[in-house]
Design a protein around this motif. Structure first.
Motif, mmCIF file in Angstrom:
data_model
loop_
_atom_site.group_PDB
_atom_site.id
_atom_site.type_symbol
_atom_site.label_atom_id
_atom_site.label_comp_id
_atom_site.label_asym_id
_atom_site.label_seq_id
_atom_site.Cartn_x
_atom_site.Cartn_y
_atom_site.Cartn_z
ATOM 1 N N MET A 1 42.858 37.779 55.334
ATOM 2 C CA MET A 1 42.033 37.204 54.287
ATOM 3 C C MET A 1 40.681 37.928 54.272
ATOM 4 O O MET A 1 40.173 38.308 55.310
ATOM 5 C CB MET A 1 41.806 35.723 54.535
ATOM 6 C CG MET A 1 43.075 34.881 54.565
ATOM 7 S SD MET A 1 43.871 34.722 52.992
ATOM 8 C CE MET A 1 43.011 33.384 52.287
ATOM 9 N N VAL A 2 40.133 38.080 53.065
ATOM 10 C CA VAL A 2 38.817 38.700 52.899
ATOM 11 C C VAL A 2 37.958 37.794 52.019
ATOM 12 O O VAL A 2 38.470 36.965 51.261
ATOM 13 C CB VAL A 2 38.909 40.110 52.272
ATOM 14 C CG1 VAL A 2 39.622 41.068 53.201
ATOM 15 C CG2 VAL A 2 39.591 40.078 50.934
ATOM 16 N N THR A 3 36.658 37.954 52.118
ATOM 17 C CA THR A 3 35.726 37.170 51.314
ATOM 18 C C THR A 3 35.936 37.448 49.837
ATOM 19 O O THR A 3 36.068 38.597 49.423
ATOM 20 C CB THR A 3 34.278 37.506 51.704
ATOM 21 O OG1 THR A 3 34.104 37.243 53.096
ATOM 22 C CG2 THR A 3 33.282 36.684 50.909
ATOM 23 N N CYS A 4 35.963 36.398 49.050
ATOM 24 C CA CYS A 4 36.142 36.528 47.602
ATOM 25 C C CYS A 4 34.922 37.223 47.003
ATOM 26 O O CYS A 4 33.781 36.813 47.243
ATOM 27 C CB CYS A 4 36.329 35.148 46.984
ATOM 28 S SG CYS A 4 36.487 35.163 45.187
ATOM 29 N N HIS A 5 35.157 38.267 46.230
ATOM 30 C CA HIS A 5 34.052 39.011 45.620
ATOM 31 C C HIS A 5 33.449 38.257 44.438
ATOM 32 O O HIS A 5 32.285 38.434 44.108
ATOM 33 C CB HIS A 5 34.507 40.400 45.181
ATOM 34 C CG HIS A 5 35.521 40.375 44.076
ATOM 35 N ND1 HIS A 5 35.188 40.228 42.761
ATOM 36 C CD2 HIS A 5 36.861 40.445 44.103
ATOM 37 C CE1 HIS A 5 36.275 40.209 42.027
ATOM 38 N NE2 HIS A 5 37.318 40.340 42.818
ATOM 39 N N ALA A 6 34.213 37.400 43.793
ATOM 40 C CA ALA A 6 33.733 36.698 42.598
ATOM 41 C C ALA A 6 32.684 35.643 42.928
ATOM 42 O O ALA A 6 31.720 35.451 42.185
ATOM 43 C CB ALA A 6 34.896 36.059 41.855
ATOM 44 N N ALA A 41 37.701 30.596 40.138
ATOM 45 C CA ALA A 41 39.090 30.762 39.722
ATOM 46 C C ALA A 41 39.808 31.844 40.533
ATOM 47 O O ALA A 41 41.022 31.799 40.685
ATOM 48 C CB ALA A 41 39.150 31.116 38.241
ATOM 49 N N GLU A 42 39.067 32.805 41.079
ATOM 50 C CA GLU A 42 39.684 33.880 41.860
ATOM 51 C C GLU A 42 40.286 33.366 43.162
ATOM 52 O O GLU A 42 41.374 33.767 43.547
ATOM 53 C CB GLU A 42 38.656 34.963 42.192
ATOM 54 C CG GLU A 42 38.290 35.858 41.057
ATOM 55 C CD GLU A 42 39.417 36.791 40.664
ATOM 56 O OE1 GLU A 42 40.089 37.367 41.546
ATOM 57 O OE2 GLU A 42 39.634 36.932 39.458
ATOM 58 N N CYS A 43 39.560 32.489 43.851
ATOM 59 C CA CYS A 43 40.004 32.019 45.165
ATOM 60 C C CYS A 43 40.366 30.540 45.169
ATOM 61 O O CYS A 43 40.667 29.985 46.221
ATOM 62 C CB CYS A 43 38.936 32.292 46.204
ATOM 63 S SG CYS A 43 37.399 31.362 45.951
ATOM 64 N N ASP A 44 40.301 29.878 44.019
ATOM 65 C CA ASP A 44 40.580 28.442 43.900
ATOM 66 C C ASP A 44 39.678 27.608 44.793
ATOM 67 O O ASP A 44 40.092 26.593 45.346
ATOM 68 C CB ASP A 44 42.050 28.138 44.203
ATOM 69 C CG ASP A 44 42.979 28.712 43.164
ATOM 70 O OD1 ASP A 44 42.612 28.730 41.969
ATOM 71 O OD2 ASP A 44 44.079 29.150 43.534
ATOM 72 N N GLY A 45 38.439 28.058 44.978
ATOM 73 C CA GLY A 45 37.465 27.302 45.746
ATOM 74 C C GLY A 45 37.537 27.506 47.248
ATOM 75 O O GLY A 45 36.793 26.878 47.994
ATOM 76 N N LEU A 46 38.387 28.403 47.719
ATOM 77 C CA LEU A 46 38.536 28.633 49.153
ATOM 78 C C LEU A 46 37.498 29.597 49.711
ATOM 79 O O LEU A 46 37.204 29.577 50.902
ATOM 80 C CB LEU A 46 39.933 29.162 49.466
ATOM 81 C CG LEU A 46 41.079 28.234 49.109
ATOM 82 C CD1 LEU A 46 42.416 28.928 49.355
ATOM 83 C CD2 LEU A 46 40.984 26.949 49.895
ATOM 84 N N GLY A 47 36.974 30.479 48.874
ATOM 85 C CA GLY A 47 35.994 31.457 49.325
ATOM 86 C C GLY A 47 36.620 32.705 49.915
ATOM 87 O O GLY A 47 35.923 33.640 50.281
ATOM 88 N N VAL A 49 40.219 35.431 49.659
ATOM 89 C CA VAL A 49 41.433 35.847 48.969
ATOM 90 C C VAL A 49 42.261 36.698 49.923
ATOM 91 O O VAL A 49 41.731 37.301 50.849
ATOM 92 C CB VAL A 49 41.128 36.640 47.674
ATOM 93 C CG1 VAL A 49 40.514 35.744 46.619
ATOM 94 C CG2 VAL A 49 40.231 37.819 47.942
ATOM 95 N N GLU A 50 43.550 36.747 49.688
ATOM 96 C CA GLU A 50 44.420 37.532 50.532
ATOM 97 C C GLU A 50 44.222 39.003 50.233
ATOM 98 O O GLU A 50 44.196 39.412 49.075
ATOM 99 C CB GLU A 50 45.866 37.134 50.252
ATOM 100 C CG GLU A 50 46.769 37.341 51.420
ATOM 101 C CD GLU A 50 48.111 36.707 51.209
ATOM 102 O OE1 GLU A 50 49.107 37.437 51.364
ATOM 103 O OE2 GLU A 50 48.172 35.508 50.891
ATOM 104 N N TYR A 51 44.051 39.786 51.262
ATOM 105 C CA TYR A 51 43.897 41.230 51.097
ATOM 106 C C TYR A 51 45.269 41.803 50.830
ATOM 107 O O TYR A 51 46.168 41.723 51.649
ATOM 108 C CB TYR A 51 43.279 41.840 52.352
ATOM 109 C CG TYR A 51 42.975 43.305 52.209
ATOM 110 C CD1 TYR A 51 41.983 43.726 51.349
ATOM 111 C CD2 TYR A 51 43.667 44.262 52.927
ATOM 112 C CE1 TYR A 51 41.679 45.070 51.200
ATOM 113 C CE2 TYR A 51 43.370 45.602 52.793
ATOM 114 C CZ TYR A 51 42.383 46.001 51.930
ATOM 115 O OH TYR A 51 42.086 47.332 51.784
ATOM 116 N N ASP A 52 45.444 42.369 49.665
ATOM 117 C CA ASP A 52 46.764 42.789 49.221
ATOM 118 C C ASP A 52 46.727 44.249 48.777
ATOM 119 O O ASP A 52 47.056 44.571 47.655
ATOM 120 C CB ASP A 52 47.217 41.881 48.079
ATOM 121 C CG ASP A 52 48.688 42.030 47.774
ATOM 122 O OD1 ASP A 52 49.419 42.547 48.624
ATOM 123 O OD2 ASP A 52 49.092 41.625 46.668
#
Length: 67
Positions: A1-6, A41-47, A49-52
């Motif tokens: 997981m990485v920090t959401c950029h949005a 909306a990018e991370c659904d409030g989790l902060g 995102v999965e590094y893909d």
């Protein structure tokens, strides 16, 4: 997981009363009646995102078998 950029890892997108996007520290300084936020909306409030990352093998010289 990485920090959401949005949302920079906060899970929220902050706005002032005019609808302009602002940073979290600016949001905290506003009077409560002038604060607005949306769940990111990018991370659904989790902060996070999965590094893909998947390389584009077809664009590399030699293709997948070469690397």
């Amino acid at each position: 997981m990485v920090t959401c950029h949005a949302c920079s890892g906060t899970g929220k997108i902050y706005y002032n009363a005019d609808g302009d996007r602002i940073a979290e520290d600016e949001y905290d300084q506003l009077p409560k009646d002038q604060r607005e936020f949306d769940i990111c909306a990018e991370c659904d409030g989790l902060g996070e995102v999965e590094y893909d990352y998947e390389p584009d093998w077809d664009s590399m010289p030699g293709g997948h078998d070469y690397y």
